[in-house]
Scaffold this active site. Structure first.
Site, PDB file in Angstrom:
ATOM      1  N   GLU A   1      33.074 -22.339  28.625  1.00  0.00           N
ATOM      2  CA  GLU A   1      33.421 -23.716  28.263  1.00  0.00           C
ATOM      3  C   GLU A   1      32.399 -24.772  28.723  1.00  0.00           C
ATOM      4  O   GLU A   1      32.774 -25.763  29.326  1.00  0.00           O
ATOM      5  CB  GLU A   1      34.808 -24.061  28.817  1.00  0.00           C
ATOM      6  CG  GLU A   1      35.896 -23.181  28.250  1.00  0.00           C
ATOM      7  CD  GLU A   1      37.293 -23.562  28.715  1.00  0.00           C
ATOM      8  OE1 GLU A   1      38.169 -23.656  27.861  1.00  0.00           O
ATOM      9  OE2 GLU A   1      37.506 -23.758  29.940  1.00  0.00           O
TER      10      GLU A   1
HETATM   11  C1  ACM Z   1      38.561 -19.495  30.467  1.00  0.00           C
HETATM   12  O1  ACM Z   1      39.770 -19.421  30.246  1.00  0.00           O
HETATM   13  N1  ACM Z   1      37.927 -20.623  30.224  1.00  0.00           N
HETATM   14  C2  ACM Z   1      37.813 -18.372  30.977  1.00  0.00           C
END
Ligand code: ACM
Length: 694
Positions: free
Chosen positions: A324
């Site tokens: 992310e």
């Molecule tokens: C995640 O859930 N961003 C690894």
């Protein structure tokens, strides 16, 4: 099953979640044993081994201190389970009840791929565990504990031969200690639970935007400024690693980078891709701050930092996160964009791949193998890298095809509050991975259940993790064909009880305390009735539905924080309604249904005073009113059916609308019995009839 089911239904209205009939289940049938995870092979024998105060355990031949302390824990747990005082440790005397024999001592710190197999033979005259290594011996002891049951002649383990080994070598649990700090004692009891179900990797998510949780002697401002004082010292980390190793559990640390790293920048803003100052993030979500991959000094920093952590954490694997990264800071930084062009990189994603390659070299230099979330998958990373798939099963298959080893976590996010059945249905070798060649499939090491901690704290973590994580443990240990849901739920129930006896609060102690807090000392019975038929909203709905999004300092003291992710009573009531609409319900079951609906209908009046007395209960008023209304409609549906008269179209339309409205979230809770009542209403005949209710 049915008598047990019926008893549970009646008790659930007023009690918590387990009745004697489940806990003190007794049978020597393999299919009925309470083993979780299911072993590879179970052969029932005849008779049973009685357990009394003479019970003793001997280690035959080669022993070691890890096995000796495992025997001590085993005896103390067996003593708690049975109430019988037992010897405190292994015996050297003649005629031991249980003999353990091992060919070789396992590694001091468990390693991926060690032989974990064992054989447990129980006969009327004694029991024997044989295992190639200490790990198998530990598992054999856990299996024995799960065999012990009450019988008419005393506590006993049924005669049985268990031959067992795991399907996958990596059976992990991720615990996020950044969003909410989880103290050492809570971590330890959760390791006990992991050991009980043969999970063997703690993935410790130690840093994120909301907190940096490890003392760093090299860069002390990481924990001093990035943790609100909530971090583990080196001594505590070593203590936990030793505690885990004693139980056959590896500890893999994760330091999430280059994103999810705001807490690093509070003390070291120069690492970031935009000027500071930075503060510890209090909100939940994906944030812009990211390490600057173009700044050479950052790699020197990471070299020293990873070097320090590589010494502290003995496991061969080191997780760098990598998930992310939204790239906003990179896009907004001219120098970074110039770097991208100058180095022939395509975009921010390419820049992250460049960062990962550099970090991999650092990780490798310090003797470790890099693990990262599936965003890091890139053909230029060395093939030893392990890819953890959270975004879907496709990336796991892709990784395996490209020669990487992989772990599945997609489908195993326990924080999403799914029913256990949904997690259980996810198999690392199904979906996209089903078409892999045998060689590619071998690269799939297993998986990890994940407990992200936005809404988790030491008070409720046990009840969100257990016994549910055992469904993932079973998926990763047992044969792929192990799929019986009724059996799983029954065994989970028994496990939940036994974990309570091991000091966890899966459903009872903390749950009761949280309800009492909500009720301010009033008789908790009416609140329990409501609590037993609601579930937290699923997926990421909680944050979306909030008037004011929660932060890391929002108290977790609402009903949504207390109730289990899945309502056992809701599930049982739905099954009862299914039988009723198919015409299969017995008169006794119809009586139970009526009793429950009556209790729910009348509960609102009993609960009403609380709405004025407790601000925490106030938000439950609409929910409680709807439970009452929907239960009244359910009772009308039963009466209409018994009258053999079709209902009026107006009643039916109105009642269905009521049930549908009741099924929408209130106080971020779902009234899980509403859809079942809707089924009852729809089955009353007349317009749109879809079944019968006898
Ligand atoms: C995640 O859930 N961003 C690894």
């Amino acid at each position: 099953m049915l008598p047990r089911f019926s008893l549970r239904i009646v008790c659930f209205g007023v009690l918590f979640f387990v009745t004697l009939s489940c806990t003190l289940h007794s049978s020597a049938q393999a299919a009925e044993l309470n083993l979780i995870p299911q072993p590879q092979s179970v052969q029932p024998g005849s008779g049973r081994l009685l357990i009394d105060e003479s019970f003793s355990v001997a280690i035959s031949g080669q022993g070691n201190s890890r096995l000796e302390s495992a025997v001590e824990r085993f005896l103390s747990q067996l003593s708690r389970q049975t109430g019988i005082p037992l010897n405190a440790g292994p015996t050297t005397g003649a005629n031991p009840t249980l003999t353990i024999s091992m060919r070789q001592v396992a590694k001091e710190i468990p390693e991926l791929g060690e032989d974990e197999s064992y054989e447990l033979v129980v006969e009327g005259s004694g029991a024997k565990i044989t295992a190639p290594t200490t790990l198998g011996a530990l598992y054999g002891l856990q299996t024995f504990l799960q065999l012990v049951e009450v019988t008419s002649s005393g506590f006993a383990a049924p005669a049985v031969t268990v031959k067992d080994q795991p399907r996958f070598p990596w059976r992990g649990l991720l615990i996020d200690v950044s969003r909410h700090f989880i103290p050492l004692d809570t971590m330890k009891r959760n390791l006990d639970a992991m050991a009980a179900v043969k999970m063997n990797v703690l993935h410790w998510h130690l840093s994120d935007d909301q907190g940096f949780r490890v003392e760093s002697k090299t860069f002390p401002k990481l924990h001093e400024l990035g943790s609100d004082g909530l971090y583990y010292t080196h001594e505590q980390i070593r203590e936990l690693i030793a505690y885990a190793a004693d139980r056959g559990i590896r500890v893999v640390p994760e330091f999430d980078m280059p994103g999810h790293s705001t807490s690093w920048f509070v003390g070291y803003p120069e690492l970031a891709s935009a000027p500071g100052p930075y503060q510890i993030e209090r909100k939940w979500g994906i944030f812009d701050p990211a390490i600057d991959p173009t700044r050479e000094e950052n790699y020197h920093f990471l070299d020293k930092f990873i070097g320090e952590m590589a010494k502290l954490f003995p496991d061969a694997y080191f997780h760098i996160g990598g998930d992310e990264v939204n790239g906003k800071q990179w896009s907004a930084n001219k120098k970074i964009q110039q770097f991208i062009r100058a180095h022939g990189l395509k975009d921010n994603e390419d820049l992250q791949a460049h960062f990962n390659k550099r970090v991999q070299k650092v990780v490798n230099k310090h003797g470790k193998i890099m693990v990262g979330w599936d965003e890091i998958l890139h053909p230029e990373l060395p093939k030893e890298t392990v890819i953890q798939s959270w975004r879907g099963q496709k990336s796991l298959a892709q990784a395996a095809k490209q020669g990487y080893r992989g772990l599945l976590s997609n489908g195993y996010y326990l924080d999403l509050m799914w029913p256990v059945a949904r997690h259980y249905a996810v198999d690392p070798l199904s979906g996209a991975a089903a078409n892999l060649s045998p060689e590619e499939q071998k690269r799939i090491l297993g998986g990890e259940a994940c407990m992200w901690a936005e809404y988790i704290n030491p008070e409720n973590i046990d009840s969100r993790l257990w016994p549910r994580a055992a469904a993932v443990a079973e998926r990763l240990w047992s044969p792929q064909s192990t799929k019986d849901l009724a059996s799983l739920y029954r065994r989970l129930n028994v496990l939940g009880e036994s974990l309570e006896a091991r000091g966890l609060s899966t459903r009872q102690q903390n749950y009761a305390r949280m309800l009492e807090r909500l009720g301010g000392g009033a008789d908790p019975a009416a609140l329990q009735v409501l609590a037993a038929v609601v579930e937290p909203v699923k997926d990421y709905t909680r944050q979306k539905l909030a008037d004011q999004p929660a932060t890391s300092v929002t108290p977790l003291n609402r009903l949504i924080d207390a109730v289990p992710p899945e309502s056992a009573l809701g599930r049982d009531f739905a099954a009862l309604v299914d039988r009723a609409v198919k015409g299969n319900a017995t008169p006794e079951e119809r009586t139970q249904m009526r009793a429950l609906l009556t209790q729910w209908r009348d509960n609102h009046e009993r609960l009403r005073p609380l709405f004025d007395d407790s601000f925490l209960a106030k938000e439950l008023e609409p929910l409680s009113a709807e439970l009452s209304a929907v239960a009244a409609a359910g009772l009308q549906a039963l009466a209409i059916h018994e009258s053999k008269q079709p209902p009026s179209a107006a009643w039916k339309a109105q009642s269905v609308a009521l049930a549908q409205q009741a099924a929408t979230p209130k106080a971020q809770l779902l009234l899980v019995v509403a859809p079942a009542v809707q089924k009852l209403i729809e089955a009353t005949g007349g317009a749109g009839a879809s079944g019968s209710t006898d």
